[in-house]
Design a protein around this motif. Structure first.
Motif, PDB file in Angstrom:
ATOM      1  N   SER A  53       0.820  -1.219   0.000  1.00  0.00           N
ATOM      2  CA  SER A  53       0.000   0.000   0.000  1.00  0.00           C
ATOM      3  C   SER A  53       0.852   1.266   0.000  1.00  0.00           C
ATOM      4  CB  SER A  53      -0.940   0.005   1.206  1.00  0.00           C
ATOM      5  OG  SER A  53      -0.210   0.016   2.417  1.00  0.00           O
ATOM      6  N   TYR A  54       2.103   1.153   0.432  1.00  0.00           N
ATOM      7  CA  TYR A  54       2.990   2.318   0.420  1.00  0.00           C
ATOM      8  C   TYR A  54       3.327   2.776  -0.998  1.00  0.00           C
ATOM      9  CZ  TYR A  54       3.756   2.102   5.459  1.00  0.00           C
ATOM     10  OH  TYR A  54       3.568   2.131   6.825  1.00  0.00           O
ATOM     11  N   GLU A  55       3.116   1.900  -1.960  1.00  0.00           N
ATOM     12  CA  GLU A  55       3.376   2.291  -3.348  1.00  0.00           C
ATOM     13  C   GLU A  55       2.493   3.463  -3.768  1.00  0.00           C
ATOM     14  OE1 GLU A  55       4.639  -2.274  -4.640  1.00  0.00           O
ATOM     15  OE2 GLU A  55       2.641  -1.499  -5.118  1.00  0.00           O
ATOM     16  N   LEU A  63      20.521   3.814   1.847  1.00  0.00           N
ATOM     17  CA  LEU A  63      19.404   4.620   1.352  1.00  0.00           C
ATOM     18  C   LEU A  63      19.510   4.848  -0.146  1.00  0.00           C
ATOM     19  CD1 LEU A  63      19.086   7.356   4.132  1.00  0.00           C
ATOM     20  CD2 LEU A  63      17.757   5.257   3.857  1.00  0.00           C
ATOM     21  N   SER A  64      18.354   4.855  -0.806  1.00  0.00           N
ATOM     22  CA  SER A  64      18.291   5.094  -2.248  1.00  0.00           C
ATOM     23  C   SER A  64      16.848   5.418  -2.591  1.00  0.00           C
ATOM     24  CB  SER A  64      18.754   3.853  -3.018  1.00  0.00           C
ATOM     25  OG  SER A  64      17.716   2.884  -3.091  1.00  0.00           O
ATOM     26  N   PRO A  65      16.552   5.759  -3.839  1.00  0.00           N
ATOM     27  CA  PRO A  65      15.151   5.976  -4.205  1.00  0.00           C
ATOM     28  C   PRO A  65      14.264   4.762  -3.953  1.00  0.00           C
ATOM     29  CG  PRO A  65      16.588   6.894  -5.883  1.00  0.00           C
ATOM     30  CD  PRO A  65      17.476   6.118  -4.940  1.00  0.00           C
ATOM     31  N   ARG A  66      14.867   3.587  -3.823  1.00  0.00           N
ATOM     32  CA  ARG A  66      14.103   2.362  -3.597  1.00  0.00           C
ATOM     33  C   ARG A  66      14.037   1.954  -2.123  1.00  0.00           C
ATOM     34  NH1 ARG A  66      15.335  -1.583  -8.699  1.00  0.00           N
ATOM     35  NH2 ARG A  66      16.078  -0.014 -10.178  1.00  0.00           N
ATOM     36  N   THR A  67      14.671   2.739  -1.258  1.00  0.00           N
ATOM     37  CA  THR A  67      14.720   2.413   0.160  1.00  0.00           C
ATOM     38  C   THR A  67      14.435   3.670   0.969  1.00  0.00           C
ATOM     39  OG1 THR A  67      16.386   0.696  -0.284  1.00  0.00           O
ATOM     40  CG2 THR A  67      16.133   1.402   2.001  1.00  0.00           C
ATOM     41  N   ASP A  68      13.218   3.787   1.446  1.00  0.00           N
ATOM     42  CA  ASP A  68      12.778   4.962   2.184  1.00  0.00           C
ATOM     43  C   ASP A  68      13.244   4.887   3.633  1.00  0.00           C
ATOM     44  OD1 ASP A  68      10.725   7.361   2.328  1.00  0.00           O
ATOM     45  OD2 ASP A  68      10.332   6.076   4.071  1.00  0.00           O
ATOM     46  N   LYS A  69      13.842   5.955   4.102  1.00  0.00           N
ATOM     47  CA  LYS A  69      14.429   5.984   5.436  1.00  0.00           C
ATOM     48  C   LYS A  69      13.405   5.757   6.534  1.00  0.00           C
ATOM     49  CE  LYS A  69      17.458   8.881   8.312  1.00  0.00           C
ATOM     50  NZ  LYS A  69      18.210  10.175   8.346  1.00  0.00           N
ATOM     51  N   ASP A  70      12.289   6.456   6.466  1.00  0.00           N
ATOM     52  CA  ASP A  70      11.294   6.356   7.535  1.00  0.00           C
ATOM     53  C   ASP A  70      10.623   4.985   7.561  1.00  0.00           C
ATOM     54  OD1 ASP A  70      11.806   8.926   8.408  1.00  0.00           O
ATOM     55  OD2 ASP A  70      10.248   9.825   7.150  1.00  0.00           O
ATOM     56  N   LEU A  71      10.300   4.460   6.384  1.00  0.00           N
ATOM     57  CA  LEU A  71       9.689   3.129   6.349  1.00  0.00           C
ATOM     58  C   LEU A  71      10.678   2.067   6.806  1.00  0.00           C
ATOM     59  CD1 LEU A  71       7.328   1.295   5.752  1.00  0.00           C
ATOM     60  CD2 LEU A  71       8.002   1.273   3.334  1.00  0.00           C
ATOM     61  N   TYR A  95      10.052  -0.370   9.860  1.00  0.00           N
ATOM     62  CA  TYR A  95      10.105  -1.819   9.646  1.00  0.00           C
ATOM     63  C   TYR A  95      11.002  -2.484  10.688  1.00  0.00           C
ATOM     64  CZ  TYR A  95      11.206  -6.363   7.739  1.00  0.00           C
ATOM     65  OH  TYR A  95      11.391  -7.720   7.607  1.00  0.00           O
ATOM     66  N   CYS A  96      12.197  -1.939  10.874  1.00  0.00           N
ATOM     67  CA  CYS A  96      13.140  -2.554  11.800  1.00  0.00           C
ATOM     68  C   CYS A  96      12.632  -2.493  13.238  1.00  0.00           C
ATOM     69  CB  CYS A  96      14.505  -1.879  11.677  1.00  0.00           C
ATOM     70  SG  CYS A  96      15.351  -2.271  10.127  1.00  0.00           S
ATOM     71  N   LYS A  97      11.999  -1.393  13.615  1.00  0.00           N
ATOM     72  CA  LYS A  97      11.436  -1.282  14.959  1.00  0.00           C
ATOM     73  C   LYS A  97      10.329  -2.306  15.175  1.00  0.00           C
ATOM     74  CE  LYS A  97       9.194   1.975  18.118  1.00  0.00           C
ATOM     75  NZ  LYS A  97       8.683   3.357  18.304  1.00  0.00           N
ATOM     76  N   ASN A  98       9.448  -2.426  14.200  1.00  0.00           N
ATOM     77  CA  ASN A  98       8.304  -3.341  14.327  1.00  0.00           C
ATOM     78  C   ASN A  98       8.712  -4.802  14.303  1.00  0.00           C
ATOM     79  OD1 ASN A  98       6.598  -1.140  14.425  1.00  0.00           O
ATOM     80  ND2 ASN A  98       6.075  -1.230  12.238  1.00  0.00           N
TER      81      ASN A  98
END
Length: 298
Positions: free
Chosen positions: A123-125, A150-158, A162-165
């Motif tokens: 859904s983030y797409e 980090l890159s255009p394909r790897t969003d920092k906040d998400l 993800y790692c926290k969850n």
């Protein structure tokens, strides 16, 4: 105890293969222009796929193959999901619209026969937020660490969410490719095995190097990869094991040929063998290599 690798790999046989114009802007390892007919490219890619699959199977690694879609030029790279030892799976968000369609109901339905879908980030797409699975994140599954560039394909906040969850310790870096922009996927510049990590520090921005050096050296021996070797996909490797638990490192023949003698000697201390196969067409037009073609089934 958790295992870093598995003896069962999923691969997707391409129905079509060619340079994906929707990914080339962020993937600096794809060829800039086509010089072959799509039919010829596809025939070559299928042969490389089949030879690679047979080579892996000949070493006692179980391969499950799904048929790709003619609408998906990168279906051969199944990095949009991952599985875990607790028999769960997760699905991720992809930047290119024609890569989102790789998540076919048929493949997902079949995977769900064995794995419970615990998270789906697709859904983030709709918000242009992307986290491209096992390519955005390189998992140290034993020590619960995620390494990511980090890159255009790897969003920092998400990524952080993800790692926290999922209770992962995140090691976050920024990189610079040979073209001066971020490297599109983390699995281009590093791989993690049970006892050894291969990593290119030269492409990581200097302010991040000491932190990641300390982290990777805490649990593993480290094989340094040069920035020139990244162009030969030396970082795009995957550890797997056979049915008897013997460990192998999988890479392309191009990557294997670019390794120095001391690097090969070091890897031979950790692996029964380095399995490699020739993937020139897939590397040229896809900008990815052996690891990108393999999805682990735990």
């Amino acid at each position: 105890m958790a295992s870093q690798s598995t003896d069962h790999i999923l691969m997707i046989k391409p129905a079509i293969f060619y340079k994906n114009n929707q990914t080339i802007k962020s993937n600096h390892y794809q060829v800039e222009s086509d010089d072959e007919d799509i039919k010829i490219i596809t025939i070559k890619a299928i042969k490389e796929f089949n030879d690679f699959k047979l080579e892996l199977e000949s070493h006692g690694i179980t391969i499950s193959v799904y048929e790709g879609s003619k609408e998906c030029p990168d279906h051969i790279f199944p990095n949009w999901f991952t599985t875990f030892e607790d028999k769960t799976m997760q699905i991720f968000s992809m930047l290119a619209p024609n890569r989102r369609t790789e998540k076919t109901p048929e493949i997902i339905s079949d995977l769900k026969k064995e794995y419970k879908l615990s998270d789906n980030y697709s859904s983030y797409e709709d918000q242009n937020i992307f986290l491209e699975g096992t390519s955005s994140m390189v998992f140290d599954r034993v020590n619960n660490i995620v390494y990511s560039g980090l890159s255009p394909r790897t969003d920092k906040d998400l990524l952080k969410s993800y790692c926290k969850n999922n209770s992962y310790d995140l090691v976050l870096v920024e990189t610079e490719s040979h073209k001066g922009a971020p490297i599109y996927h983390t699995d281009v510049f590093m791989f993690i095995g049970t006892g050894v990590i291969g990593i290119c520090y030269e492409v990581i921005k200097p302010e991040y190097r000491e932190v990641i050096k300390e982290k990777v050296g805490r649990y593993h021996k480290v094989m340094e990869i040069s920035k020139e070797q990244i162009l030969d996909f030396c970082g795009n490797a995957l550890e797997a094991k056979d049915r008897d638990g013997n460990l192998y490192l999988i890479m392309s023949s191009r990557a294997h040929g670019a390794l120095e003698k001391n690097q090969l000697s070091m890897l031979n201390n950790f692996y029964t063998k380095i399995i490699h196969s020739d993937l020139p067409t897939i590397e040229k037009y896809g900008g990815g290599s052996a690891r990108c073609m393999l999805s682990e089934l735990f």
